[in-house]
Enzyme design. Structure first.
Site, short mmCIF file in Angstrom:
data_model
loop_
_atom_site.label_atom_id
_atom_site.label_comp_id
_atom_site.label_asym_id
_atom_site.label_seq_id
_atom_site.Cartn_x
_atom_site.Cartn_y
_atom_site.Cartn_z
N TYR A 46 0.85 -1.20 0.00
CA TYR A 46 0.00 0.00 0.00
C TYR A 46 0.87 1.24 0.00
O TYR A 46 1.86 1.29 0.74
CB TYR A 46 -0.90 0.03 1.25
CG TYR A 46 -2.35 -0.16 0.88
CD1 TYR A 46 -2.95 0.68 -0.05
CD2 TYR A 46 -3.12 -1.19 1.43
CE1 TYR A 46 -4.28 0.50 -0.41
CE2 TYR A 46 -4.44 -1.37 1.07
CZ TYR A 46 -5.01 -0.52 0.15
OH TYR A 46 -6.31 -0.69 -0.22
N GLU A 48 -0.65 4.77 -0.45
CA GLU A 48 -1.50 5.95 -0.68
C GLU A 48 -0.68 7.21 -0.44
O GLU A 48 0.08 7.29 0.52
CB GLU A 48 -2.72 5.91 0.23
CG GLU A 48 -3.78 4.95 -0.28
CD GLU A 48 -5.01 4.89 0.60
OE1 GLU A 48 -5.17 5.74 1.48
OE2 GLU A 48 -5.81 3.96 0.40
N ASP A 192 -5.99 13.91 -25.04
CA ASP A 192 -5.93 12.50 -24.68
C ASP A 192 -5.23 11.82 -25.85
O ASP A 192 -5.84 11.56 -26.88
CB ASP A 192 -7.36 11.98 -24.49
CG ASP A 192 -7.42 10.48 -24.28
OD1 ASP A 192 -6.39 9.81 -24.44
OD2 ASP A 192 -8.51 9.98 -23.96
N THR A 218 -3.07 6.44 -22.06
CA THR A 218 -2.89 5.10 -21.51
C THR A 218 -1.44 4.73 -21.80
O THR A 218 -0.78 5.36 -22.63
CB THR A 218 -3.83 4.08 -22.19
OG1 THR A 218 -3.70 4.21 -23.59
CG2 THR A 218 -5.27 4.31 -21.77
N LYS A 221 -1.04 1.15 -25.30
CA LYS A 221 -1.36 1.08 -26.73
C LYS A 221 -0.05 1.18 -27.52
O LYS A 221 0.80 0.32 -27.35
CB LYS A 221 -2.37 2.19 -27.08
CG LYS A 221 -3.70 2.00 -26.31
CD LYS A 221 -4.77 2.94 -26.78
CE LYS A 221 -6.11 2.64 -26.14
NZ LYS A 221 -6.33 3.34 -24.85
N ARG A 227 -1.07 -2.19 -18.86
CA ARG A 227 -2.39 -1.55 -18.90
C ARG A 227 -2.48 -0.50 -17.80
O ARG A 227 -2.32 -0.82 -16.62
CB ARG A 227 -3.43 -2.65 -18.68
CG ARG A 227 -4.86 -2.30 -18.90
CD ARG A 227 -5.63 -3.57 -19.21
NE ARG A 227 -5.21 -4.07 -20.51
CZ ARG A 227 -5.67 -3.60 -21.67
NH1 ARG A 227 -6.58 -2.67 -21.69
NH2 ARG A 227 -5.21 -4.07 -22.81
N1 DSN Z 1 -11.00 1.07 -25.65
C1 DSN Z 1 -9.90 1.79 -26.25
C2 DSN Z 1 -9.79 1.50 -27.70
O1 DSN Z 1 -9.95 0.35 -28.08
O2 DSN Z 1 -9.54 2.39 -28.48
C3 DSN Z 1 -9.95 3.20 -25.98
O3 DSN Z 1 -9.91 3.39 -24.61
#
Ligand code: DSN
Length: 413
Positions: A46, A48, A192, A218, A221, A227
């Site tokens: 933990y 926090e 984003d 994120t 990707k 993730r």
């Molecule tokens: N779900 C994602 C995508 O496939 O583009 C975006 O967050």
């Protein structure tokens, strides 16, 4: 006692990842060290709070990890402040809204139907429920962002925040222009960049820095990490962003994932990462050419990045849903996707979205993607017969047999 039932499901998924052609544009394959870090004992801790300001003892080593992750992320994108704790991109976006907006404030984001994202104001998402979101989109003739309409909307609506970025858009986004319009009209500007973060890191898509006040992404990707999500911002927003993530949105950070994020940023800082990102674009262009030669209509006429939207309804008279199933049956994984001005419901859709990052990581080159385009065409343009299916499966196997992923270790023993 070992939970064999769940390990058996994981093993089946491992084999799917090993054997399929993965074309989901938002997915990738992390390195072995990232996999290893995501499974470390840091999951037990933990923490926090933030480094040196924790609500738990024993945080000296996870402090090291979080400091390394933050420093590397700042170096990678040249940003002033970084928060590496968001558990996902959706939570990163929600934390930004919590930091900058009051309930009911006006925001302008790209419509999901035109390629935006749920968290950019969809009525069923927290963003659309809690704030007065308006949307901009693409032009009917070019299917590219309608920048004139965007400017008009910013001037008329006077939003407090503008959100740029997309999850199904194949062309370059002009962040500089969008930021100028937002700032000229008193709005904050957020990007984003989840889909294109790896391309931005490699200098292959114009960077949202220094135009944006806040940037979210994120990490899993094109950036090819575990993730999760992160937020980057100008120093003036740092305290508000940190407070919105913790204690505003989240409790304990996932320190094992933050360690894996740190390794992702390390990998993205290496020269090899640029080669991988360049290959993504070469591969998408090869797939674009192959699909065009096979007579497919591509949304926005093609691609500048890692993905393509294929109008399967116009090209073969089938829905995106059916195309997704037909491809699944020959071990090609893609997702149905609405196309701009779609006449089908989103669950059926007229398009599929295909991306090259994951198979580029596995080692596919332009020749391989040309063949992928031909296999897709052969499957979608022919009758649904066993002969067609068997021929496609044979050609898919010929491609996947050339590359290996996660073969050296079992990960399961
Ligand atoms: N779900 C994602 C995508 O496939 O583009 C975006 O967050």
């Amino acid at each position: 006692m070992r939970d064999t039932k769940i390990f058996e499901s994981v093993e089946r998924e491992l084999n799917r990842q090993r054997n399929n052609i993965e074309l989901i544009a938002s997915e990738n394959f992390v390195s072995e060290q990232i996999l290893e870090l995501a499974g470390t004992v840091l999951t037990n801790k933990y923490a926090e709070g933030y480094p040196s300001k924790r609500y738990y003892g024993g945080c000296q080593f996870v402090d090291e990890v979080e400091n390394i992750a933050r420093d590397r992320l700042k170096e990678l994108f040249g940003c002033e402040h970084a928060n590496v704790q968001p558990h996902s991109g959706a939570q990163a976006n929600t934390a930004v809204y919590l930091a900058l907006l009051k309930t009911g404030d006006k925001v302008l984001g790209m419509s999901l139907a035109d390629g935006g994202h749920l968290t950019h104001g969809h009525p069923l998402n927290y963003s659309g429920i809690n704030y007065e979101f308006h949307s901009y989109g693409v032009r009917k003739d070019t299917e590219t962002i309608d920048y004139d309409d965007y400017k008009k909307k910013v001037e008329e609506i006077k939003p407090k925040l503008v959100v740029a970025g997309a999850s199904a858009y194949s062309r370059i986004i002009d962040f500089e222009f969008m930021a100028k319009v937002a700032h000229d009209n008193g709005a904050l500007f957020m990007v984003d960049m989840a889909h294109i973060a790896g391309l931005v890191a490699a200098g292959l898509h114009p960077s949202p820095f220094p135009h944006a006040d806040i940037v979210t992404t994120t990490t899993h990707k094109t950036l090819r990490g575990p993730r999760g999500g992160v937020i980057m911002c100008k120093e003036q927003f740092a305290a508000d962003i940190d407070r919105a993530v913790f204690p505003g949105m989240q409790g304990g950070p996932l320190m094992h994932i933050i360690a894996a994020k740190a390794a992702c940023f390390y990998e993205a800082l290496q020269p090899e990462f640029k080669e991988y990102a360049k290959q993504i674009i070469k591969n998408t262009k090869a797939l674009e050419k192959s699909l065009k030669e096979e007579g497919f209509r591509l949304v926005a006429g093609g691609t500048d990045n890692h993905l393509l939207l294929v109008d399967v309804k116009a090209s073969c008279g089938i829905s995106g849903k059916k195309a997704e199933r037909l491809l699944d049956e020959i071990n090609i994984t893609a997702n149905k996707n609405a196309i701009p001005f779609d006449t089908e419901k989103p669950f059926k859709a007229s398009g599929i979205r295909v991306g090259t990052p994951a198979m580029t990581t596995k080692g596919f080159n332009e020749d391989d993607f040309r063949e992928v385009g031909k296999i897709i065409a052969y499957r979608l343009k022919n009758e649904e017969t066993d002969e067609v299916k068997e021929e496609c499966l044979r050609r898919v196997k010929a491609l996947t047999d050339k590359v290996t992923m996660y073969q050296d270790k079992t990960y399961l023993k």
